[in-house]
Design a protein around this motif. Structure first.
Motif, mmCIF file in Angstrom:
data_model
loop_
_atom_site.group_PDB
_atom_site.id
_atom_site.type_symbol
_atom_site.label_atom_id
_atom_site.label_comp_id
_atom_site.label_asym_id
_atom_site.label_seq_id
_atom_site.Cartn_x
_atom_site.Cartn_y
_atom_site.Cartn_z
ATOM 1 N N GLN A 1 -0.782 8.100 -37.498
ATOM 2 C CA GLN A 1 0.672 8.221 -37.703
ATOM 3 C C GLN A 1 1.251 9.245 -36.739
ATOM 4 O OE1 GLN A 1 0.508 9.331 -41.902
ATOM 5 N NE2 GLN A 1 1.163 7.275 -42.479
ATOM 6 N N ARG A 2 2.475 9.010 -36.339
ATOM 7 C CA ARG A 2 3.223 9.968 -35.492
ATOM 8 C C ARG A 2 2.344 10.435 -34.328
ATOM 9 N NH1 ARG A 2 3.278 11.493 -40.522
ATOM 10 N NH2 ARG A 2 2.160 13.453 -40.140
ATOM 11 N N THR A 3 1.933 9.467 -33.499
ATOM 12 C CA THR A 3 0.990 9.758 -32.421
ATOM 13 C C THR A 3 1.488 10.881 -31.521
ATOM 14 O OG1 THR A 3 1.972 7.949 -31.143
ATOM 15 C CG2 THR A 3 -0.075 7.471 -32.332
ATOM 16 N N ASP B 1 -3.768 12.494 -28.774
ATOM 17 C CA ASP B 1 -4.488 11.386 -29.419
ATOM 18 C C ASP B 1 -4.966 10.363 -28.394
ATOM 19 O OD1 ASP B 1 -2.033 11.296 -32.126
ATOM 20 O OD2 ASP B 1 -3.777 12.602 -31.828
ATOM 21 N N ASP C 1 3.553 5.011 -34.875
ATOM 22 C CA ASP C 1 2.326 4.795 -35.641
ATOM 23 C C ASP C 1 1.542 3.671 -34.981
ATOM 24 O OD1 ASP C 1 3.919 5.150 -38.942
ATOM 25 O OD2 ASP C 1 3.495 6.608 -37.350
ATOM 26 N N SER D 1 -6.717 15.382 -38.063
ATOM 27 C CA SER D 1 -5.556 15.851 -38.832
ATOM 28 C C SER D 1 -5.227 14.821 -39.901
ATOM 29 C CB SER D 1 -4.353 16.055 -37.906
ATOM 30 O OG SER D 1 -3.767 14.812 -37.573
ATOM 31 N N ARG E 1 -2.836 13.065 -39.955
ATOM 32 C CA ARG E 1 -2.163 11.899 -39.360
ATOM 33 C C ARG E 1 -3.125 10.736 -39.190
ATOM 34 N NH1 ARG E 1 -1.058 12.091 -34.595
ATOM 35 N NH2 ARG E 1 -2.153 13.959 -33.884
#
Lengths: 112, 116
Positions: B80-82, B86, B18, B62, B64
């Motif tokens: 989050q949760r790259t 990204d 993250d 998204s 995320r």
């Protein structure tokens, strides 16, 4: 999806040359057109905000025109200097929308 | 400071981590925008705040991606949760006007995120 296109993608000119490039945008639902200059390792800097058909803006050797009926804006640089080397971005706004839609930019390189 | 300040300038994250990117806008600027810029492309809109209200988040790719501006000043963009896709430069901009459309954007220097 709004389509904002800039041409050419890149341009190489000699110091002293005059040059121009184009931004095309949707001709309907127009509110404002912005031009920005983005030099390497710096942040984009606002050049012009244009809102009226037929607008012409000028800042030193740089000027811009706007045609909202046909959906294009031209940016002109007279007597290019090496310090004009940058990526020039245009951004289109519709009414009641805070966000700007950007083109991919024209990267200008001015050789001494 | 006089301009828009973003931190960090560079961030390398391992896939799945993250990250949090910070933007400190020009004092008194009502509107704040986040844009994502991939190599060779123009900035793509992510989200927009007017004071503390997030008025448009249609560009967030998204769930995320999450942004906040709790006190109407500093904003944080969290990913989050790259994932590798990204990887980009994340630009923050602020504007004096409420709508922002007729008032130019003032940009920060961006945060370059690389996901390995």
């Amino acid at each position: 999806i709004l389509n904002v296109e800039q041409s050419p993608q890149s341009l190489h000119v000699q110091e002293g040359d005059s040059t121009n490039f184009t931004c095309s945008f949707p001709s309907s639902n127009f509110y404002a057109l912005h031009w920005y200059r983005w030099e390497t390792a710096k942040s984009p800097e606002a050049l012009f905000v244009m809102t009226l058909n037929g607008d012409e803006k000028k800042k030193g050797r740089i000027s811009a025109t706007l045609n909202t009926k046909e959906g294009y804006s031209y940016l002109y640089i007279k007597g290019s200097q090496p310090e004009d080397s940058a990526t020039y971005l245009c951004a289109f706004n519709t009414p009641n929308a805070g966000k700007s839609t950007f083109g991919d930019g024209t990267t200008l390189t001015v050789k001494p | 400071g006089a301009g828009v300040s973003q931190s960090p300038r560079y961030k390398v994250a391992k896939r799945g981590q993250d990250v949090a990117l910070r933007c400190d806008p020009i004092s008194g600027h009502v509107s704040l925008f986040w844009y994502q810029q991939a190599l060779g492309q123009g900035p793509e809109f992510l989200t927009y705040f007017q004071n503390e209200a997030q008025l448009d988040k249609s560009g967030l790719p998204s769930d995320r991606f999450f942004a906040e501006r709790p006190e109407g000043s500093v904003s944080t963009l969290k990913i989050q949760r790259t994932q590798q896709e990204d990887s980009a430069v994340y630009l923050c901009a602020s504007s004096l006007a409420v709508a922002g459309a007729n008032s130019p954007l003032h940009f920060g220097n961006g945060t370059r995120l690389t996901v390995t």
